[in-house]
Design an enzyme around this catalytic site. Structure first.
Site, PDB file in Angstrom:
ATOM      1  N   SER A  15       0.824  -1.205   0.000  1.00  7.04           N
ATOM      2  CA  SER A  15       0.000   0.000   0.000  1.00  7.04           C
ATOM      3  C   SER A  15       0.871   1.273   0.000  1.00  7.04           C
ATOM      4  CB  SER A  15      -0.967  -0.043   1.195  1.00  7.04           C
ATOM      5  OG  SER A  15      -1.954   0.946   1.094  1.00  7.04           O
TER       6      SER A  15
ATOM      7  N   ASP B 283      -9.718  -3.302  -5.954  1.00  7.70           N
ATOM      8  CA  ASP B 283      -9.054  -2.484  -4.942  1.00  7.70           C
ATOM      9  C   ASP B 283      -9.546  -1.042  -5.046  1.00  7.70           C
ATOM     10  OD1 ASP B 283      -7.323  -1.177  -3.225  1.00  7.70           O
ATOM     11  OD2 ASP B 283      -5.548  -2.279  -3.887  1.00  7.70           O
TER      12      ASP B 283
ATOM     13  N   HIS C 250      -7.121  -5.740  -0.553  1.00  5.26           N
ATOM     14  CA  HIS C 250      -6.022  -4.785  -0.357  1.00  5.26           C
ATOM     15  C   HIS C 250      -5.297  -5.076   0.957  1.00  5.26           C
ATOM     16  CE1 HIS C 250      -4.077  -0.793  -0.945  1.00  5.26           C
ATOM     17  NE2 HIS C 250      -4.069  -0.769   0.375  1.00  5.26           N
TER      18      HIS C 250
END
Length: 324
Positions: A136, A270, A299
């Site tokens: 991320s 996502d 995610h």
């Protein structure tokens, strides 16, 4: 899981100060100190995990153990929390880092980049090659690290569900930006009140929040109890607010300069980096190793798919490891 999975996995836990900020480090494998060049037993390679946000190391506990076993226990696998994203156990001694200057804004996005670079400079020998596995916003941090510190011996960077562009314009970003940038202070009081609850009640609340999952990693539940700390939440939300404002344009220059070292892994559903972000970067870098998830992983894969992700990464890196 590969060889050694039946044996207890060596896991060393540290709470330290890095750049003046509380930092949680989990080290998988028997190697605890990689800073001494004269040591005969230094590994050739370190796998270092750069977390997403919340950047709590505990979320990656199962992931690094699975990765370590998948690598046949040949290399250390470390995860370093983001600055201030941890609540040290009461009474636990913490190591001061007197050699490293405190950063002016260590809890902000820029400070988190320098925090990781300073950690590496102090704790890892320059002779050790690195595999950076980022998740991320950790992917943005990793690209910045490679841009600012070209001396790092990065063998490969694996960027999982990369939030490296247009975060505020993503579906989740549109929803969260007003909350993070204008209303985040309103969340502090309820968190403060919840912090007085017994640990068992906090764990029950976390389980209730994650009730929609078929399976949930137990370490994720215990780690999430940190989110009842006002200090942790304040640093997490502050960093997130900066992400919305600062992660705008993709750094295509740094990607181009390091393309052969990068693996991108995008999700199909996502809401932080939607599939058209994948389509666009794939078009801009047709020769890059840019993959689209075919397994339906979320995610926040650490909540329920750590072992599956570790197995995939191990397979991706086999060619690199055989050339060492």
């Amino acid at each position: 899981m590969r060889s050694g999975s039946e044996e207890p996995v060596p896991l060393h836990e540290e709470f330290i100060y890095c750049c003046g900020a509380a930092t949680h480090v989990l080290k998988c494998g028997p190697w605890k100190d990689l800073s001494k060049d004269e040591s005969k037993n230094l590994p050739r390679l370190l796998f270092m995990i750069i977390p997403g946000n919340p950047g709590l190391a505990g979320y990656y506990r199962t992931f690094i153990q699975a990765l370590y076993c998948g690598l046949k226990q040949q290399y250390p696998v470390w995860v370093v929390s983001h600055a201030g994203h941890c609540k040290p156990p009461s009474g636990m001694e913490m190591i001061e880092d007197t050699d490293i200057k405190e950063l002016e804004d260590v809890f902000g996005l820029n400070g988190q980049v320098e925090h990781k670079l300073n950690f590496l400079r102090k704790n890892v020998s320059k002779n050790i090659k690195l595999v950076l596995i980022a998740h991320s916003i950790g992917c943005y941090i990793t690209l910045e690290m490679m841009k600012r510190a070209s001396e790092l011996q990065v063998l490969r960077s694996v960027l999982l569900f990369p939030t490296i562009e247009r975060m505020a314009q993503s579906p989740q970003g549109k929803l969260m930006t007003p909350l993070l940038c204008k209303l985040r202070y309103a969340l502090y009081m309820p968190v403060y009140l919840l912090s007085f609850l017994p640990e068992g009640v906090k764990a029950s609340l976390v389980r209730f929040a994650l009730r929609g999952m078929k399976t949930c990693d137990e370490s994720s539940i215990t780690t999430s109890i940190n989110l009842f700390s006002v200090d942790c939440i304040a640093n997490i939300l502050y960093m997130a607010s900066q992400e919305m404002m600062k992660v705008v344009e993709r750094d295509s220059t740094t990607i181009k300069q390091n393309l052969k070292k990068l693996i991108f892994y995008y999700g199909t559903g996502d809401s932080w980096c939607p599939q058209h972000y994948y389509d666009e970067i794939k078009m801009d870098f047709p020769d890059g190793d840019i993959r689209l998830c075919e397994k339906g992983l979320r995610h926040a894969f650490v909540l329920d798919a750590s072992k599956e992700m570790a197995a995939m990464i191990t397979d991706w890196l086999q060619d690199d490891l055989t050339k060492l």
